[in-house]
Design a protein around this motif. Sequence first.
Motif, PDB file in Angstrom:
ATOM      1  N   SER A  25       2.096  -7.097  34.806  1.00 13.34           N
ATOM      2  CA  SER A  25       2.909  -8.297  34.978  1.00 13.34           C
ATOM      3  C   SER A  25       4.367  -7.905  35.150  1.00 13.34           C
ATOM      4  CB  SER A  25       2.758  -9.230  33.769  1.00 13.34           C
ATOM      5  OG  SER A  25       3.206  -8.591  32.578  1.00 13.34           O
TER       6      SER A  25
ATOM      7  N   THR B  55       6.143  -7.497  38.045  1.00 14.18           N
ATOM      8  CA  THR B  55       6.562  -6.784  39.262  1.00 14.18           C
ATOM      9  C   THR B  55       7.145  -7.754  40.289  1.00 14.18           C
ATOM     10  OG1 THR B  55       4.317  -6.971  40.133  1.00 14.18           O
ATOM     11  CG2 THR B  55       4.879  -4.942  38.979  1.00 14.18           C
ATOM     12  N   ARG B  56       8.132  -7.251  41.055  1.00 15.80           N
ATOM     13  CA  ARG B  56       8.733  -8.044  42.138  1.00 15.80           C
ATOM     14  C   ARG B  56       8.634  -7.282  43.458  1.00 15.80           C
ATOM     15  NH1 ARG B  56      13.750  -8.211  41.781  1.00 15.80           N
ATOM     16  NH2 ARG B  56      14.058  -6.838  39.998  1.00 15.80           N
ATOM     17  N   VAL B  57       9.125  -6.065  43.478  1.00 16.27           N
ATOM     18  CA  VAL B  57       9.048  -5.218  44.671  1.00 16.27           C
ATOM     19  C   VAL B  57       7.815  -4.316  44.591  1.00 16.27           C
ATOM     20  CG1 VAL B  57      10.225  -3.445  46.030  1.00 16.27           C
ATOM     21  CG2 VAL B  57      11.552  -5.283  44.965  1.00 16.27           C
ATOM     22  N   LEU B  58       7.604  -3.721  43.453  1.00 13.59           N
ATOM     23  CA  LEU B  58       6.414  -2.909  43.246  1.00 13.59           C
ATOM     24  C   LEU B  58       5.163  -3.784  43.259  1.00 13.59           C
ATOM     25  CD1 LEU B  58       7.721  -0.683  40.312  1.00 13.59           C
ATOM     26  CD2 LEU B  58       7.415   0.037  42.686  1.00 13.59           C
ATOM     27  N   THR B  59       4.040  -3.185  43.588  1.00 13.55           N
ATOM     28  CA  THR B  59       2.775  -3.905  43.532  1.00 13.55           C
ATOM     29  C   THR B  59       2.043  -3.510  42.247  1.00 13.55           C
ATOM     30  OG1 THR B  59       1.501  -2.185  44.652  1.00 13.55           O
ATOM     31  CG2 THR B  59       2.616  -3.816  46.042  1.00 13.55           C
ATOM     32  N   PRO B  60       1.182  -4.396  41.730  1.00 14.49           N
ATOM     33  CA  PRO B  60       0.393  -4.026  40.555  1.00 14.49           C
ATOM     34  C   PRO B  60      -0.423  -2.759  40.770  1.00 14.49           C
ATOM     35  CG  PRO B  60       0.288  -6.397  40.901  1.00 14.49           C
ATOM     36  CD  PRO B  60       1.000  -5.821  42.094  1.00 14.49           C
ATOM     37  N   ALA B  61      -0.915  -2.561  41.998  1.00 15.20           N
ATOM     38  CA  ALA B  61      -1.702  -1.356  42.284  1.00 15.20           C
ATOM     39  C   ALA B  61      -0.845  -0.101  42.132  1.00 15.20           C
ATOM     40  CB  ALA B  61      -2.286  -1.439  43.690  1.00 15.20           C
ATOM     41  N   GLN B  62       0.419  -0.154  42.566  1.00 13.30           N
ATOM     42  CA  GLN B  62       1.303   1.002  42.414  1.00 13.30           C
ATOM     43  C   GLN B  62       1.521   1.326  40.938  1.00 13.30           C
ATOM     44  OE1 GLN B  62       4.524  -0.693  44.887  1.00 13.30           O
ATOM     45  NE2 GLN B  62       4.570   1.268  45.971  1.00 13.30           N
TER      46      GLN B  62
ATOM     47  N   ARG C 104      -0.417   0.490  38.325  1.00 15.20           N
ATOM     48  CA  ARG C 104      -1.655   0.990  37.712  1.00 15.20           C
ATOM     49  C   ARG C 104      -1.912   2.448  38.103  1.00 15.20           C
ATOM     50  NH1 ARG C 104      -3.768  -4.452  38.262  1.00 15.20           N
ATOM     51  NH2 ARG C 104      -4.199  -4.045  40.467  1.00 15.20           N
TER      52      ARG C 104
ATOM     53  N   GLU D   8      11.686  -4.646  36.432  1.00 17.07           N
ATOM     54  CA  GLU D   8      12.235  -3.796  37.493  1.00 17.07           C
ATOM     55  C   GLU D   8      13.768  -3.832  37.482  1.00 17.07           C
ATOM     56  OE1 GLU D   8      10.717  -4.588  41.358  1.00 17.07           O
ATOM     57  OE2 GLU D   8       8.616  -4.572  40.742  1.00 17.07           O
TER      58      GLU D   8
END
Length: 265
Positions: A66, A68-75, A77, A126
């Motif tokens: 939870s 994230t704005r620019v980053l993705t959850p996949a990145q 993890r 972030e």
Amino acid sequence: MAGSTTAERGERQQRSSGPPPPVRRFGQRHVRRIIVSAVALVFLGSGAFWLLYGSDLVRVERVSVSGTRVLTPAQVRGAAEVPLGEQLISVDTETIEARLAKTLPRIDTVDVVRSWPDGIALKVTERTPVLLVHKGGKFIEVDDEGVRFATVSRAPKGVPALELAISRTGSTAASLRRFGENRLVREAVRVAGALPASVAHATRSVKVRSYDDISLELTDGRTVDWGSSEKNAEKSRTLTALMKAEPGARHFDVGVPTAPASSGS
């Protein structure tokens, strides 16, 4: 009449007092309760230990992200490398936090939280860029602590550029030698963070020539001499009032907030 003898008086006293009270056995019952309680605690402790360290019921099966704005959850993890299948109690949350901070500099803070019975929650904050350094066709994002944390190909909207007009020779060299480039960048960051909202949104660039020579260029071509980052709050209020009083001015000087000036029309 003769009185009763000593033997007779003793016999009467014994009859009146009755039989001796029975001996209470509270001590034995208390000991039994302690033993039973201790055995129960041992079984409970063994069960809890098995549940936490041996049971399949509390192993890591999911990782949530939870914030994230620019980053993705996949990145997040992927960088966290949370060991799936490991006992939840055994997961080293501090190591995961350190790994994320090192791998993804865009992350300012992260909390790694056990989410019982089978999850790990990564709560991310972030960094937010307040200035951009243009370099080689790309943009380096600088946060409110002066940290250069990411390089992007497109400039984020509403973030002014940082211009380091600092020479290693001439009049600005002394300021560079005394404070160093990183300190001068932090001073520019402090100025950018202190600007009135209306000015901040309209600022194209923050230029640094020396410690006490910081200026702004607005999107409409107007300029502001700010000076150093000292008395930022006072300068911000002064600039707001000056712009209202001189709406047609093209240049403002709040380096000395008690004696501001404007020029041009």
